[in-house]
Motif scaffolding. Structure first.
Motif, PDB file in Angstrom:
ATOM      1  N   ARG A 125      39.550 -18.168 -14.907  1.00 38.19           N
ATOM      2  CA  ARG A 125      39.982 -17.774 -13.572  1.00 38.19           C
ATOM      3  C   ARG A 125      41.345 -17.105 -13.667  1.00 38.19           C
ATOM      4  NH1 ARG A 125      35.551 -18.437 -13.250  1.00 38.19           N
ATOM      5  NH2 ARG A 125      34.277 -19.759 -11.901  1.00 38.19           N
ATOM      6  N   SER A 250      36.432  -9.585 -11.124  1.00 44.48           N
ATOM      7  CA  SER A 250      37.149 -10.792 -10.705  1.00 44.48           C
ATOM      8  C   SER A 250      38.654 -10.561 -10.680  1.00 44.48           C
ATOM      9  CB  SER A 250      36.809 -11.950 -11.643  1.00 44.48           C
ATOM     10  OG  SER A 250      37.189 -11.650 -12.980  1.00 44.48           O
ATOM     11  N   THR A 254      40.131 -11.332  -7.005  1.00 46.19           N
ATOM     12  CA  THR A 254      40.914 -12.560  -6.873  1.00 46.19           C
ATOM     13  C   THR A 254      42.225 -12.273  -6.163  1.00 46.19           C
ATOM     14  OG1 THR A 254      39.953 -13.390  -8.929  1.00 46.19           O
ATOM     15  CG2 THR A 254      41.935 -14.487  -8.114  1.00 46.19           C
TER      16      THR A 254
END
Length: 712
Positions: A125, A250, A254
């Motif tokens: 992440r 991502s 994000t």
């Protein structure tokens, strides 16, 4: 034997375990007596393949066939040597020093392994704050010891990107850069290896001499906002690897924590409640920070190079993605260049049938003769970041039509609303500003010498225009005013740089000399290089003189120059002679140790660099790759052999083949060569059957070459 082993050790090894074991140097030993013998040392680094070789193969593969689809990148994403190289690059940016493989601790290698596995499994992440898999070498923070207030501040305030994000960005950049560099347009120069603003200036001087109308545009607003769909569509045109695309998506999607916006009242309260800040104690090897120098060095940049894209969590990958998005514009303009080109045989500048033809005067490309009909329609284009420049030779109506088509294309592809004011059409006589340099045209009357019939040299006076690339004094003054070095426009007055008040004279002079060296290099290709650098030296010298006058209480710059000389190289002392720096230097006998300011006179400034810029220029790394591909091609060897045969020459390999054939056919056993029988050995080597005669020894030079090969 199996009944002594627990059942949990008999389970099949999962793919995850295979990935975890890439740093181990030996297989897992049995759990009893042999464990102590087979276990490798904890600080021993396994032998990994060379990452430079892996990346070189990727560059060569993409440059070999730039039009075909690139090789899959997921297998390279799992290569441990590439992750180690990405860590070394990120650590060098974070700490300022390069870490060798042997100096990386085992715990860091395990953390790097965990980060790689998280990326491959989709568990990574972007923008993590607390549960980090990998930390910077100089980051000793322990999350378990942080208080709730610090944790809340860490999670809600704006923070620099985590170190592990920079490592992932580096490996993505290493994998994607070879793919797109082989496919990018040669008209793009910003954020690319081997291409700089100097390359743009030299290209303009080389190729833009004959253009009359210029269209200058700014698409930097693309860097400010992110269109995820636009970026991903540009990525998947060439790279369709799901893991790579998902990582980029991502990173763009994000959200980035920017902190809570503060009101003006809260800012005023914070200014009033100024607490005592404890001075930081620097380590022995840590350099002394100089924020004023950093602002001076990095702040003096042209407008076109001031904006660097930073999209989401992409970081160092953002410039590559920005070039990828704007590459569509480059390809569209290249097609327009081919459509627009209409040659004329009577044109004295461009008279070739191809759009990329050479100019009439290749040795002096910036000179345009005024004689001859002006009928050729031609245009060229160059882009640096979000700023581009289009040169057009033809009527202004053609430039207006091109501008209209450009506005429609930008609106359709990038959703940007441009108008005629944002894309002005300017004539070369008014001066075109680009990268803080002014492009203009001035009339020259050169003496043209040529050889007439009979070998008589004739000299004639010619009339023509010369493309002049000069540094903008107005922009230079603007930059100095922004850095608080001067005030005023028409009559600029230097201002003392009080932020360096507590620095020593030697340190201040050394820092300003670095700044002046930067100016000399930046204006290297400007026609007025001496004038602009001399102006920069005057401003800096006057600023330092005022600073020293206030620091040593000398009242005026004249007294400073009288004591410290014109270049401020002699140590200064106040009226009472109690300057500690002067006393220390006087006691140690180092009065001449202070470096004076450079370029205090115009004669000391180097001349403008007019080195010819080659046509079809490429960076050095691309030249090496293309030369390697050319030598690797079997057709190159065949062409060289054909050229040798046409010239009547023989390769050394053919010479050796002829010698071996002579040995076998004639069964000659040559005696050892001495000083006296050289001629006899030569005759025996070259003796062939006259009936089959395939090789004649009539040429004395070839015989000498054969003799040298035999002696070798």
């Amino acid at each position: 034997m199996l009944r002594h082993i627990p059942c949990r050790l008999l389970r099949p090894i999962s793919p995850m375990m295979h990935r975890i074991s890439f740093f181990s140097t030996a297989p897992t030993p049995p759990p009893y007596r042999q464990r102590r013998v087979l276990e490798p040392p904890s600080d021993e680094l396994p032998q990994l393949p060379d990452p430079i070789s892996t990346l070189s193969n990727l560059w060569i593969t993409n440059f070999r066939s730039p039009t075909s689809s690139p090789p899959p990148l997921s297998p390279l994403l799992s290569r441990p040597e590439l992750w180690l190289l990405a860590y070394q690059k990120a650590a060098a940016d974070a700490t300022g020093s390069y870490q060798t493989r042997s100096s990386i601790p085992r715990s860091t290698l395990d953390a790097l392994l965990a980060l790689r596995n998280a990326v491959l499994d989709g568990r990574f992440r972007w923008g993590g704050r607390l549960n980090l898999l990998l930390r910077a070498p100089n980051d000793k923070t322990d999350p378990s010891t942080l208080s709730k207030r610090k944790i809340r501040h860490l999670l809600t305030s704006s923070q620099p990107p985590p170190f592990q994000d920079r490592v992932v960005q580096e490996i993505l950049l290493m994998l994607l850069e070879p793919v797109y560099e082989a496919r990018f347009s040669s008209k793009s120069f910003a954020f690319r290896p081997g291409r700089t603003a100097h390359t743009v200036i030299r290209t303009i001087r080389r190729n833009f001499a004959g253009y009359l109308w210029y269209v200058k545009g700014d698409l930097s607003s693309v860097f400010e906002s992110i269109d995820t769909g636009l970026v991903l569509n540009a990525v998947i045109r060439d790279v369709r690897d799901k893991k790579i695309v998902d990582l980029i998506k991502s990173a763009l999607v994000t959200p980035v924590i920017v902190g809570r916006p503060e009101n003006e009242e809260e800012r005023k309260k914070k200014k009033k409640k100024r607490k005592y800040q404890k001075k930081k104690v620097l380590a022995e090897d840590e350099p002394k920070p100089d924020p004023y120098w950093l602002q001076t060095f990095f702040g003096f940049a042209p407008e076109e190079a001031a904006k660097v894209p930073d999209w989401g969590h992409c970081g160092s990958l953002s410039p590559l993605l920005a070039n990828l998005v704007l590459d569509e514009l480059d390809k569209w303009v290249e097609e327009k260049i081919k459509e627009f080109y209409k040659p004329s045989k009577s044109d004295v500048i461009w008279n070739s049938e191809e759009g990329d033809g050479e100019q009439g005067n290749t040795s002096w490309p910036e000179f345009v003769p005024t004689s001859g009909p002006d009928k050729t329609r031609k245009m060229d284009y160059i882009r640096y970041g979000g700023h581009f420049l289009i040169g057009i030779r033809g009527p202004r109506a053609d430039a207006a039509v091109l501008r209209k088509q450009l506005i429609e294309f930008v609106d359709q592809r990038f959703q940007l609303k441009l108008d005629n004011e944002s894309l002005p059409i300017e004539h070369i006589t008014k001066g075109i500003m680009f990268l803080d340099h002014v492009l203009c045209r001035r009339v020259v009357y050169p003496t043209l010498r040529y050889t007439a019939t009979g070998g008589k040299i004739i000299s004639e006076k010619g009339v023509g225009t010369l493309l002049s690339v000069t540094a903008s004094l107005k922009q230079c003054i603007k930059q100095f005013r922004r850095l608080e070095f001067l005030k005023g426009d028409r009559d600029p007055d230097p201002q003392p740089c009080f932020r360096m008040f507590h620095a020593t004279q030697a340190h201040t002079n050394a820092q300003m000399n670095k700044f002046l060296s930067t100016m000399v290099e930046w204006y290297r290709y400007a026609d007025n290089r001496k004038k602009i650098v001399n102006f920069c030296s005057y401003i800096i010298r006057g600023s330092l003189a005022k600073l020293y006058a206030a620091k040593y209480k000398l009242r005026s710059r004249a007294k400073v120059y009288k004591i410290a000389s014109r270049n401020l190289s002699r140590p200064l002392k106040d009226k009472k002679g109690q300057s500690p720096e002067y006393q220390n230097l006087l006691r140690m006998g180092l009065l001449d140790s202070i470096d004076g300011l450079q370029f205090t006179r115009m004669s000391l400034v180097p001349d403008t660099d007019y080195t010819p810029f080659p046509s079809g220029w490429r960076p050095e790394h691309e030249k090496i790759i293309l030369e390697y591909l050319r030598l690797e091609d079997p057709m190159t060897l065949e062409e060289q052999r054909k050229a040798l045969r046409e010239e009547g020459l023989i390769t050394p390999q053919d010479y050796m083949s002829i010698l071996v054939w002579n040995y076998k056919k004639n069964a000659l056993m040559l005696p050892p060569l001495g000083a006296g029988n050289t001629q006899r050995a030569k005759e025996e080597l070259l003796r062939l059957d006259k009936h089959e005669g395939k090789f004649e020894s009539g040429d004395e030079e070839e015989s000498g070459s054969v003799m040298q090969a035999a002696q070798m």
